[in-house]
Design an enzyme around this catalytic site. Structure first.
Site, PDB file in Angstrom:
ATOM      1  N   LYS A 122       0.778  -1.247   0.000  1.00  0.00           N
ATOM      2  CA  LYS A 122       0.000   0.000   0.000  1.00  0.00           C
ATOM      3  C   LYS A 122       0.810   1.298   0.000  1.00  0.00           C
ATOM      4  O   LYS A 122       0.257   2.358   0.279  1.00  0.00           O
ATOM      5  CB  LYS A 122      -0.936  -0.010   1.204  1.00  0.00           C
ATOM      6  CG  LYS A 122      -0.230  -0.121   2.535  1.00  0.00           C
ATOM      7  CD  LYS A 122      -1.197   0.056   3.701  1.00  0.00           C
ATOM      8  CE  LYS A 122      -0.440   0.116   5.011  1.00  0.00           C
ATOM      9  NZ  LYS A 122      -1.232   0.362   6.174  1.00  0.00           N
ATOM     10  N   SER A 147      -9.717   1.363  -1.963  1.00  0.00           N
ATOM     11  CA  SER A 147      -9.223   2.640  -1.430  1.00  0.00           C
ATOM     12  C   SER A 147      -9.815   3.790  -2.216  1.00  0.00           C
ATOM     13  O   SER A 147     -10.074   3.671  -3.425  1.00  0.00           O
ATOM     14  CB  SER A 147      -7.700   2.655  -1.571  1.00  0.00           C
ATOM     15  OG  SER A 147      -7.199   3.952  -1.364  1.00  0.00           O
ATOM     16  N   ALA A 148      -9.949   4.920  -1.544  1.00  0.00           N
ATOM     17  CA  ALA A 148     -10.391   6.137  -2.235  1.00  0.00           C
ATOM     18  C   ALA A 148      -9.348   6.578  -3.253  1.00  0.00           C
ATOM     19  O   ALA A 148      -9.618   7.461  -4.069  1.00  0.00           O
ATOM     20  CB  ALA A 148     -10.623   7.241  -1.213  1.00  0.00           C
ATOM     21  N   TYR A 156      -0.141   1.837  -7.460  1.00  0.00           N
ATOM     22  CA  TYR A 156      -0.908   1.262  -6.348  1.00  0.00           C
ATOM     23  C   TYR A 156      -2.414   1.437  -6.617  1.00  0.00           C
ATOM     24  O   TYR A 156      -3.191   0.477  -6.534  1.00  0.00           O
ATOM     25  CB  TYR A 156      -0.499   1.959  -5.041  1.00  0.00           C
ATOM     26  CG  TYR A 156      -1.489   1.801  -3.916  1.00  0.00           C
ATOM     27  CD1 TYR A 156      -1.670   0.573  -3.299  1.00  0.00           C
ATOM     28  CD2 TYR A 156      -2.244   2.895  -3.475  1.00  0.00           C
ATOM     29  CE1 TYR A 156      -2.590   0.432  -2.264  1.00  0.00           C
ATOM     30  CE2 TYR A 156      -3.158   2.763  -2.446  1.00  0.00           C
ATOM     31  CZ  TYR A 156      -3.336   1.522  -1.851  1.00  0.00           C
ATOM     32  OH  TYR A 156      -4.251   1.399  -0.842  1.00  0.00           O
ATOM     33  N   LYS A 196      -5.597  -1.359  -7.396  1.00  0.00           N
ATOM     34  CA  LYS A 196      -6.888  -1.405  -6.678  1.00  0.00           C
ATOM     35  C   LYS A 196      -8.052  -1.311  -7.676  1.00  0.00           C
ATOM     36  O   LYS A 196      -9.028  -2.054  -7.581  1.00  0.00           O
ATOM     37  CB  LYS A 196      -6.984  -0.263  -5.662  1.00  0.00           C
ATOM     38  CG  LYS A 196      -6.056  -0.399  -4.480  1.00  0.00           C
ATOM     39  CD  LYS A 196      -6.529  -1.481  -3.508  1.00  0.00           C
ATOM     40  CE  LYS A 196      -5.570  -1.675  -2.355  1.00  0.00           C
ATOM     41  NZ  LYS A 196      -5.880  -2.817  -1.502  1.00  0.00           N
ATOM     42  N   GLY A 213       1.865  14.060  -6.768  1.00  0.00           N
ATOM     43  CA  GLY A 213       0.716  13.148  -6.766  1.00  0.00           C
ATOM     44  C   GLY A 213      -0.343  13.483  -5.730  1.00  0.00           C
ATOM     45  O   GLY A 213      -1.410  12.879  -5.714  1.00  0.00           O
TER      46      GLY A 213
HETATM   47  C1  UD1 Z   1      -2.261   7.986   0.868  1.00  0.00           C
HETATM   48  C2  UD1 Z   1      -2.139   7.394  -0.487  1.00  0.00           C
HETATM   49  C3  UD1 Z   1      -3.414   6.681  -0.809  1.00  0.00           C
HETATM   50  C4  UD1 Z   1      -3.743   5.647   0.279  1.00  0.00           C
HETATM   51  C5  UD1 Z   1      -3.864   6.391   1.587  1.00  0.00           C
HETATM   52  C6  UD1 Z   1      -4.228   5.511   2.766  1.00  0.00           C
HETATM   53  C7  UD1 Z   1      -0.648   8.976  -1.649  1.00  0.00           C
HETATM   54  C8  UD1 Z   1      -0.512   9.977  -2.733  1.00  0.00           C
HETATM   55  N1  UD1 Z   1      -1.851   8.463  -1.454  1.00  0.00           N
HETATM   56  O1  UD1 Z   1      -3.253   8.957   0.814  1.00  0.00           O
HETATM   57  O2  UD1 Z   1      -3.262   6.048  -2.048  1.00  0.00           O
HETATM   58  O3  UD1 Z   1      -4.915   4.994  -0.035  1.00  0.00           O
HETATM   59  O4  UD1 Z   1      -2.611   7.031   1.852  1.00  0.00           O
HETATM   60  O5  UD1 Z   1      -3.174   4.779   3.242  1.00  0.00           O
HETATM   61  O6  UD1 Z   1       0.311   8.641  -0.991  1.00  0.00           O
HETATM   62  N2  UD1 Z   1       1.481  14.712   4.516  1.00  0.00           N
HETATM   63  C9  UD1 Z   1       2.379  15.647   4.958  1.00  0.00           C
HETATM   64  N3  UD1 Z   1       3.561  15.213   5.472  1.00  0.00           N
HETATM   65  C10 UD1 Z   1       3.872  13.885   5.566  1.00  0.00           C
HETATM   66  C11 UD1 Z   1       2.933  12.930   5.115  1.00  0.00           C
HETATM   67  C12 UD1 Z   1       1.758  13.381   4.577  1.00  0.00           C
HETATM   68  O7  UD1 Z   1       2.139  16.846   4.889  1.00  0.00           O
HETATM   69  O8  UD1 Z   1       4.976  13.547   6.041  1.00  0.00           O
HETATM   70  C13 UD1 Z   1       0.189  15.190   3.976  1.00  0.00           C
HETATM   71  C14 UD1 Z   1      -0.034  14.765   2.539  1.00  0.00           C
HETATM   72  O9  UD1 Z   1       0.449  15.745   1.677  1.00  0.00           O
HETATM   73  C15 UD1 Z   1      -1.555  14.669   2.503  1.00  0.00           C
HETATM   74  C16 UD1 Z   1      -1.966  14.288   3.928  1.00  0.00           C
HETATM   75  O10 UD1 Z   1      -0.841  14.567   4.739  1.00  0.00           O
HETATM   76  O11 UD1 Z   1      -2.096  15.903   2.218  1.00  0.00           O
HETATM   77  C17 UD1 Z   1      -2.305  12.819   4.056  1.00  0.00           C
HETATM   78  O12 UD1 Z   1      -1.245  12.073   3.528  1.00  0.00           O
HETATM   79  P1  UD1 Z   1      -1.182  10.486   3.644  1.00  0.00           P
HETATM   80  O13 UD1 Z   1      -1.380  10.075   5.049  1.00  0.00           O
HETATM   81  O14 UD1 Z   1       0.062  10.037   2.960  1.00  0.00           O
HETATM   82  O15 UD1 Z   1      -2.481  10.013   2.885  1.00  0.00           O
HETATM   83  P2  UD1 Z   1      -2.977  10.353   1.388  1.00  0.00           P
HETATM   84  O16 UD1 Z   1      -1.929  10.996   0.615  1.00  0.00           O
HETATM   85  O17 UD1 Z   1      -4.267  11.065   1.502  1.00  0.00           O
END
Ligand code: UD1
Length: 347
Positions: free
Chosen positions: A97, A137-138, A161, A165, A308
């Site tokens: 994932k 997953s969304a 990924y 899905k 992304g």
């Molecule tokens: C990610 C995956 C998605 C997966 C989901 C659940 C990506 C692009 N998408 O979603 O496919 O289904 O996890 O596991 O990776 N953020 C920060 N700093 C960090 C980490 C994250 O600012 O160190 C921000 C990201 O920019 C985002 C938010 O936190 O805006 C959530 O990030 P994350 O937890 O990685 O989830 P998604 O990106 O929404």
């Protein structure tokens, strides 16, 4: 007592769902390869089950192995059938994932996620088990601009990924269409699962540096990582940081049980279902709530946008409510509190 196979039952969502299944009087057969979890974590599941009710322990059966191994899967189904306890349904979590990894190693993702599901379906057919909950997953929605995303939004993933899905959802739809009087299939599209079991005994347990924000925040708060980088503060949102729909893992677990029971009790069908709260929280809000709720510091700075990412993704969860009467109950504050309790227990 119905017997359910949980693939990847030693993972984050799989472990919480397995515990709820046990509490709801199911027998749970877990198959897990430990690729993203550990034996030690399985011991924690058992401790939690025992603490809830020592009788639950007798209803968990564990197999170590990879679901791409058809012999292993056949052995699991055969053993259950020989014991006169047929597996009546499967909740399928096993898979990889990490988006970034999937960009570097797409073949690995197609192999683990797609081939794994393909083998599972082959064996399910052979053993006449045709009720399946698939962990989708969304991420399948890609860059949807809808304010609230419904299941009818276009499926348009933007990374390998997400493509695996979406392809699995399509494959499962083909399988259903081929024998629509036999299969019962639900693809559950999760938004952003966080939080942990309220006992603090189980929770998200990523190997190495976490990819997702919530375990990252926890590891900064406990001092394992120096600071959080917030990816962008120039997004088109109220405070400039991205908005996500965070959902408590226990609400998610409940969504699996309700979906399973709905499928088992109703005529054959194929459904895609969003599991999210319908509430958007920005990254900055999440960090602030975490700090206030837990009275800890999470040092952060702003960094460039992550490739992304999208500004906002929030579920329209009306279908899950109307079909299953499923409604998430836990607030973002509870998610932060429960997640932090787990981090402290885990260390
Ligand atoms: C990610 C995956 C998605 C997966 C989901 C659940 C990506 C692009 N998408 O979603 O496919 O289904 O996890 O596991 O990776 N953020 C920060 N700093 C960090 C980490 C994250 O600012 O160190 C921000 C990201 O920019 C985002 C938010 O936190 O805006 C959530 O990030 P994350 O937890 O990685 O989830 P998604 O990106 O929404």
């Amino acid at each position: 007592m119905k017997r359910i196979l949980v693939t990847g039952g030693n993972g984050f969502i799989g472990s919480h769902t397995s515990i709820v299944l046990l509490q709801k009087d199911y027998e749970v057969v877990i198959v897990d390869s430990f690729i993203n979890s550990s034996r030690n974590f399985y011991e924690r599941i058992k401790i939690l089950a025992k603490r809830i009710d020592s009788n639950l322990l007798r209803r968990i059966i564990f197999f170590e192995g990879d679901i791409r191994d058809k012999n292993l899967l056949e052995g699991i189904f055969r053993k259950s059938a020989n014991e006169g306890k047929r597996i009546v349904g499967v909740i399928h979590f096993a898979g990889l994932k990490a988006v970034a990894e999937s960009l570097k190693e797409p073949s690995k993702y197609w192999d683990f996620n797609f081939i794994g599901t393909f083998r599972l379906i082959e064996v399910m057919e052979k053993y006449d088990c045709r009720t399946l909950i698939f962990s989708s997953s969304a991420t399948v929605y890609g860059c949807s601009k809808d304010f609230l995303i419904s299941e009818n939004a276009a499926v348009n993933p933007i990374n390998p990924y997400g493509h695996t899905k979406a392809a699995i959802e399509n494959f499962l739809k083909n399988i259903y269409d081929s024998k629509s009087d036999k299969w019962r299939i639900a693809c559950l599209r999760y938004f952003n699962p966080i939080g942990a079991h309220s006992t603090g005994l189980i929770g998200d347990n990523p190997n190495g540096i976490p990819n997702n924000i919530f375990p990252f925040i926890n590891q900064v708060a406990i001092g394992k990582i120096e600071r959080l980088e917030i990816f962008g503060n120039d997004w088109d949102t109220s405070d400039g940081t991205c908005i996500r729909d965070y959902i408590h893992v226990m609400d998610l677990a409940e969504g699996h049980i309700l979906s399973l029971e709905f499928l088992l009790e109703n005529e054959c069908r194929f459904i895609n279902l969003n599991l999210g709260t319908g509430i958007g929280t920005s990254v900055l809000e999440l960090v602030n709530i975490f700090q206030e709720e837990n009275k800890v510091k999470v040092p952060f700075n702003y960094a460039d946008r992550r490739v992304g990412d999208i500004a906002r993704i929030v579920a329209d969860n009306g279908f899950a409510y109307s079909l299953l009467n499923w409604k998430p109950t836990k607030t973002i504050n509870e998610m932060c509190k429960d997640g932090w309790r787990w981090q402290q227990v885990k260390g």
